[in-house]
Design a protein around this motif. Structure first.
Motif, PDB file in Angstrom:
ATOM      1  N   GLY A  35     -12.401  19.499 -18.010  1.00  0.00           N
ATOM      2  CA  GLY A  35     -11.152  19.872 -17.370  1.00  0.00           C
ATOM      3  C   GLY A  35     -10.218  18.685 -17.273  1.00  0.00           C
ATOM      4  O   GLY A  35     -10.609  17.541 -17.509  1.00  0.00           O
ATOM      5  N   TRP A  36      -8.979  18.987 -16.957  1.00  0.00           N
ATOM      6  CA  TRP A  36      -7.970  17.971 -16.668  1.00  0.00           C
ATOM      7  C   TRP A  36      -7.454  18.194 -15.260  1.00  0.00           C
ATOM      8  O   TRP A  36      -7.183  19.335 -14.865  1.00  0.00           O
ATOM      9  CB  TRP A  36      -6.819  18.048 -17.661  1.00  0.00           C
ATOM     10  CG  TRP A  36      -7.161  17.582 -19.046  1.00  0.00           C
ATOM     11  CD1 TRP A  36      -7.628  18.342 -20.080  1.00  0.00           C
ATOM     12  CD2 TRP A  36      -7.046  16.251 -19.556  1.00  0.00           C
ATOM     13  NE1 TRP A  36      -7.823  17.568 -21.202  1.00  0.00           N
ATOM     14  CE2 TRP A  36      -7.466  16.279 -20.899  1.00  0.00           C
ATOM     15  CE3 TRP A  36      -6.627  15.037 -19.007  1.00  0.00           C
ATOM     16  CZ2 TRP A  36      -7.478  15.140 -21.709  1.00  0.00           C
ATOM     17  CZ3 TRP A  36      -6.636  13.907 -19.800  1.00  0.00           C
ATOM     18  CH2 TRP A  36      -7.056  13.966 -21.148  1.00  0.00           C
ATOM     19  N   PHE A  47      -5.964  20.589  -9.820  1.00  0.00           N
ATOM     20  CA  PHE A  47      -6.440  21.157 -11.075  1.00  0.00           C
ATOM     21  C   PHE A  47      -5.271  21.405 -12.019  1.00  0.00           C
ATOM     22  O   PHE A  47      -4.217  21.874 -11.600  1.00  0.00           O
ATOM     23  CB  PHE A  47      -7.176  22.461 -10.789  1.00  0.00           C
ATOM     24  CG  PHE A  47      -7.423  23.309 -12.003  1.00  0.00           C
ATOM     25  CD1 PHE A  47      -6.625  24.416 -12.253  1.00  0.00           C
ATOM     26  CD2 PHE A  47      -8.434  23.001 -12.881  1.00  0.00           C
ATOM     27  CE1 PHE A  47      -6.846  25.213 -13.355  1.00  0.00           C
ATOM     28  CE2 PHE A  47      -8.664  23.780 -14.000  1.00  0.00           C
ATOM     29  CZ  PHE A  47      -7.870  24.894 -14.237  1.00  0.00           C
ATOM     30  N   THR A  49      -6.141  22.206 -15.927  1.00  0.00           N
ATOM     31  CA  THR A  49      -6.654  23.131 -16.920  1.00  0.00           C
ATOM     32  C   THR A  49      -8.122  22.842 -17.181  1.00  0.00           C
ATOM     33  O   THR A  49      -8.621  21.748 -16.895  1.00  0.00           O
ATOM     34  CB  THR A  49      -5.845  23.025 -18.225  1.00  0.00           C
ATOM     35  OG1 THR A  49      -6.366  23.949 -19.196  1.00  0.00           O
ATOM     36  CG2 THR A  49      -5.912  21.620 -18.811  1.00  0.00           C
ATOM     37  N   THR A  50      -8.812  23.824 -17.747  1.00  0.00           N
ATOM     38  CA  THR A  50     -10.223  23.670 -18.043  1.00  0.00           C
ATOM     39  C   THR A  50     -10.582  24.473 -19.291  1.00  0.00           C
ATOM     40  O   THR A  50      -9.884  25.429 -19.660  1.00  0.00           O
ATOM     41  CB  THR A  50     -11.082  24.122 -16.845  1.00  0.00           C
ATOM     42  OG1 THR A  50     -12.461  23.959 -17.147  1.00  0.00           O
ATOM     43  CG2 THR A  50     -10.843  25.593 -16.532  1.00  0.00           C
ATOM     44  N   TYR A  60      -5.456  27.797 -17.012  1.00  0.00           N
ATOM     45  CA  TYR A  60      -4.411  26.862 -16.624  1.00  0.00           C
ATOM     46  C   TYR A  60      -3.922  27.139 -15.206  1.00  0.00           C
ATOM     47  O   TYR A  60      -3.903  28.290 -14.760  1.00  0.00           O
ATOM     48  CB  TYR A  60      -3.228  26.960 -17.582  1.00  0.00           C
ATOM     49  CG  TYR A  60      -3.581  26.667 -19.019  1.00  0.00           C
ATOM     50  CD1 TYR A  60      -3.988  27.689 -19.873  1.00  0.00           C
ATOM     51  CD2 TYR A  60      -3.510  25.374 -19.520  1.00  0.00           C
ATOM     52  CE1 TYR A  60      -4.328  27.428 -21.194  1.00  0.00           C
ATOM     53  CE2 TYR A  60      -3.836  25.102 -20.841  1.00  0.00           C
ATOM     54  CZ  TYR A  60      -4.242  26.136 -21.663  1.00  0.00           C
ATOM     55  OH  TYR A  60      -4.571  25.861 -22.967  1.00  0.00           O
ATOM     56  N   CYS A  96      -9.392  13.233 -16.999  1.00  0.00           N
ATOM     57  CA  CYS A  96     -10.270  14.227 -17.612  1.00  0.00           C
ATOM     58  C   CYS A  96     -11.619  14.157 -16.921  1.00  0.00           C
ATOM     59  O   CYS A  96     -12.003  13.131 -16.357  1.00  0.00           O
ATOM     60  CB  CYS A  96     -10.397  14.039 -19.113  1.00  0.00           C
ATOM     61  SG  CYS A  96     -11.282  12.574 -19.647  1.00  0.00           S
ATOM     62  N   SER A 104     -16.489  26.429 -18.050  1.00  0.00           N
ATOM     63  CA  SER A 104     -15.294  25.811 -17.487  1.00  0.00           C
ATOM     64  C   SER A 104     -15.340  25.946 -15.968  1.00  0.00           C
ATOM     65  O   SER A 104     -16.105  26.741 -15.419  1.00  0.00           O
ATOM     66  CB  SER A 104     -14.047  26.499 -18.042  1.00  0.00           C
ATOM     67  OG  SER A 104     -14.101  27.891 -17.814  1.00  0.00           O
ATOM     68  N   ILE A 106     -12.764  25.310 -12.190  1.00  0.00           N
ATOM     69  CA  ILE A 106     -11.488  24.956 -11.585  1.00  0.00           C
ATOM     70  C   ILE A 106     -11.644  23.890 -10.504  1.00  0.00           C
ATOM     71  O   ILE A 106     -10.807  23.001 -10.355  1.00  0.00           O
ATOM     72  CB  ILE A 106     -10.815  26.211 -11.007  1.00  0.00           C
ATOM     73  CG1 ILE A 106     -10.455  27.192 -12.122  1.00  0.00           C
ATOM     74  CG2 ILE A 106      -9.572  25.830 -10.206  1.00  0.00           C
ATOM     75  CD1 ILE A 106      -9.924  28.513 -11.615  1.00  0.00           C
ATOM     76  N   TYR A 111     -17.498  19.015 -11.179  1.00  0.00           N
ATOM     77  CA  TYR A 111     -17.530  18.059 -12.281  1.00  0.00           C
ATOM     78  C   TYR A 111     -18.373  16.844 -11.920  1.00  0.00           C
ATOM     79  O   TYR A 111     -18.354  16.357 -10.794  1.00  0.00           O
ATOM     80  CB  TYR A 111     -16.109  17.637 -12.662  1.00  0.00           C
ATOM     81  CG  TYR A 111     -15.374  18.749 -13.363  1.00  0.00           C
ATOM     82  CD1 TYR A 111     -14.687  19.720 -12.646  1.00  0.00           C
ATOM     83  CD2 TYR A 111     -15.399  18.856 -14.757  1.00  0.00           C
ATOM     84  CE1 TYR A 111     -14.040  20.766 -13.294  1.00  0.00           C
ATOM     85  CE2 TYR A 111     -14.756  19.883 -15.404  1.00  0.00           C
ATOM     86  CZ  TYR A 111     -14.079  20.847 -14.666  1.00  0.00           C
ATOM     87  OH  TYR A 111     -13.442  21.877 -15.306  1.00  0.00           O
TER      88      TYR A 111
END
Length: 124
Positions: A35-36, A47, A49-50, A60, A96, A104, A106, A111
């Protein structure tokens, strides 16, 4: 263990584009959802995107949907964030992240690995 390094940030005028890269080291990147996220000065990390390990099911945030595109090339151990029609409110440090699960996600708490970030500044 996965180590992440972002690149591609910089200064751009409103309406412009940038492409961020996230280079991963480690043998499991192809198994990791990624994700970003971004953090603007004085604000919490949010958040962006993933995408899942296979490059599918991108999702998104409302603020970037239709302007940003997430992708990945597992053969190159690299993820990407293409940012178009940038706005001053997109100014932030972009991070990232990767997770041991392949799905994925959110929430940042899902992470396990994070890069150190790259600065994106959009001037009006």
């Amino acid at each position: 263990q996965v180590q992440l390094a972002e690149s591609g940030g910089g200064l751009v005028q409103a309406g412009g584009s940038l492409r961020l890269s996230c280079a991963a080291s480690g043998s499991t990147f192809y198994e990791n959802g990624m994700g970003w996220f971004r953090q603007a000065p004085g604000k919490d990390r949010e958040f962006v995107t993933t995408i899942n390990a296979g490059g599918g099911t991108p999702y998104y945030s409302d603020s970037v949907r239709g302007r940003f595109i997430i992708s990945r090339d597992n053969a190159k151990n690299t993820g990407y964030l293409e940012m178009n029609d940038l706005k001053p409110e997109d100014t932030a440090v972009y991070y990232c992240a990767a997770r041991r699960g392949g799905a994925s996600a959110i929430l940042s708490t899902f992470y396990d690995y994070w890069g150190t970030g790259t600065q994106v500044t959009v001037s009006s």
